[in-house]
Design a protein around this motif. Structure first.
Motif, short mmCIF file in Angstrom:
data_model
loop_
_atom_site.label_atom_id
_atom_site.label_comp_id
_atom_site.label_asym_id
_atom_site.label_seq_id
_atom_site.Cartn_x
_atom_site.Cartn_y
_atom_site.Cartn_z
N PRO A 17 -7.83 -0.24 8.38
CA PRO A 17 -6.40 -0.50 8.65
C PRO A 17 -5.78 -1.57 7.78
O PRO A 17 -4.56 -1.61 7.63
N SER A 18 -6.60 -2.45 7.19
CA SER A 18 -6.05 -3.52 6.36
C SER A 18 -5.88 -3.11 4.90
O SER A 18 -5.34 -3.87 4.10
N LEU A 19 -6.34 -1.91 4.55
CA LEU A 19 -6.27 -1.46 3.17
C LEU A 19 -4.88 -0.93 2.83
O LEU A 19 -4.17 -0.43 3.70
N PRO A 20 -4.49 -1.02 1.56
CA PRO A 20 -3.18 -0.49 1.16
C PRO A 20 -3.01 0.98 1.52
O PRO A 20 -1.90 1.42 1.85
N LEU A 21 -4.10 1.75 1.47
CA LEU A 21 -4.02 3.17 1.79
C LEU A 21 -3.47 3.40 3.19
O LEU A 21 -2.69 4.33 3.43
N ALA A 22 -3.87 2.56 4.14
CA ALA A 22 -3.46 2.75 5.53
C ALA A 22 -1.98 2.50 5.74
O ALA A 22 -1.43 2.89 6.78
N GLN A 23 -1.33 1.86 4.80
CA GLN A 23 0.09 1.54 4.95
C GLN A 23 1.00 2.70 4.54
O GLN A 23 2.22 2.60 4.68
N THR A 24 0.41 3.77 4.04
CA THR A 24 1.20 4.94 3.65
C THR A 24 1.08 6.01 4.72
O THR A 24 0.11 6.05 5.49
#
Length: 239
Positions: free
Chosen positions: A208-215
């Motif tokens: 959840p803290s990775l940039p991927l999860a923000q998309t």
């Protein structure tokens, strides 16, 4: 007694520099000092690296550092002590504008770190930290190196005592997931098949803290992943 004399000698050299900005310790003065029964290379080196003052002329600096390196190579000592000493020699060589000796000393220090078996865990952590810093600074080679070291990090609990290296594996998987999001699914797949549940769960917690999860795409992808607590593993058939 030795420490007091080394302190006095170093302070006198500093006074000489204060009185004459061109003052340097030459080869003759160094040879006389080294002939004293109270001389210890390690004490003088400690002074040079603590005070960071270039007191030697080029000839005496080269002689002191090169001679000390030769003596170390002919002496049996533990790896961590050798690494520290070679590191100090590299620093002293750098301060005295001796780049070749600095590089040689630094190489010896690195070799000792690699040979210091039960401390590979701490060294691996340093390597991973430096690689991530370089990647974030835009170094493409560092990013490739991160993948090239996969085998070493994946097996780190096999060639160390294991007690202090479990977290290094988790941190490595998290770093790969951060910088190579396309490898998250294959990495999880391999860990699940190997039943490395600790690392699977650690990686899930990191996602959840990775940039991927923000998309939106990343959130949809992550929602399809299987939580390890609910997994029933069907073993692959033997080849």
């Amino acid at each position: 007694m030795r420490l007091a004399l080394i302190d006095a000698a170093f302070d006198l050299s500093l006074i000489g520099r204060g009185l004459d900005a061109a003052y340097q310790i030459d080869d003759i003065a160094l040879s006389k000092a080294r002939a004293s029964p109270f001389w210890l290379n390690e004490l003088w080196l400690e002074k040079l690296t603590m005070r960071r003052v270039s007191l030697h002329d080029p000839a005496s600096a080269e002689k002191f550092i090169a001679t000390y390196m030769d003596e170390l190579e002919q002496t049996v000592t533990v790896f961590n002590e050798r690494a520290a000493t070679f590191g100090k020699l590299a620093l002293a060589a750098h301060d005295h504008n001796q780049p070749q000796l600095a590089a040689q000393s630094l190489r010896h220090a690195v070799d000792c770190l690699l040979g210091y078996g039960w401390r590979k865990d701490a060294f691996a952590n340093d390597v991973l930290t430096v690689l991530e810093m370089m990647i974030e600074a835009g170094d493409h080679d560092a990013k490739q190196t991160l993948l090239a070291l996969a085998g070493a990090f994946h097996r780190i609990t096999d060639y160390t005592d294991g007690d202090g290296t479990n977290h290094i594996r988790s941190e490595y998987y998290a770093a790969v997931a951060k910088h190579y999001p396309e490898r998250i699914a294959p990495m999880l797949n391999d860990l699940i098949w190997a039943e490395d549940w600790r690392y699977v769960e650690d990686l899930y917690e990191e996602l959840p803290s990775l940039p991927l999860a923000q998309t939106a795409e990343g959130a949809a992808l992550l929602s399809t992943f299987i939580m390890p607590s609910g997994v029933v593993v069907e073993r692959r058939p033997e080849a």
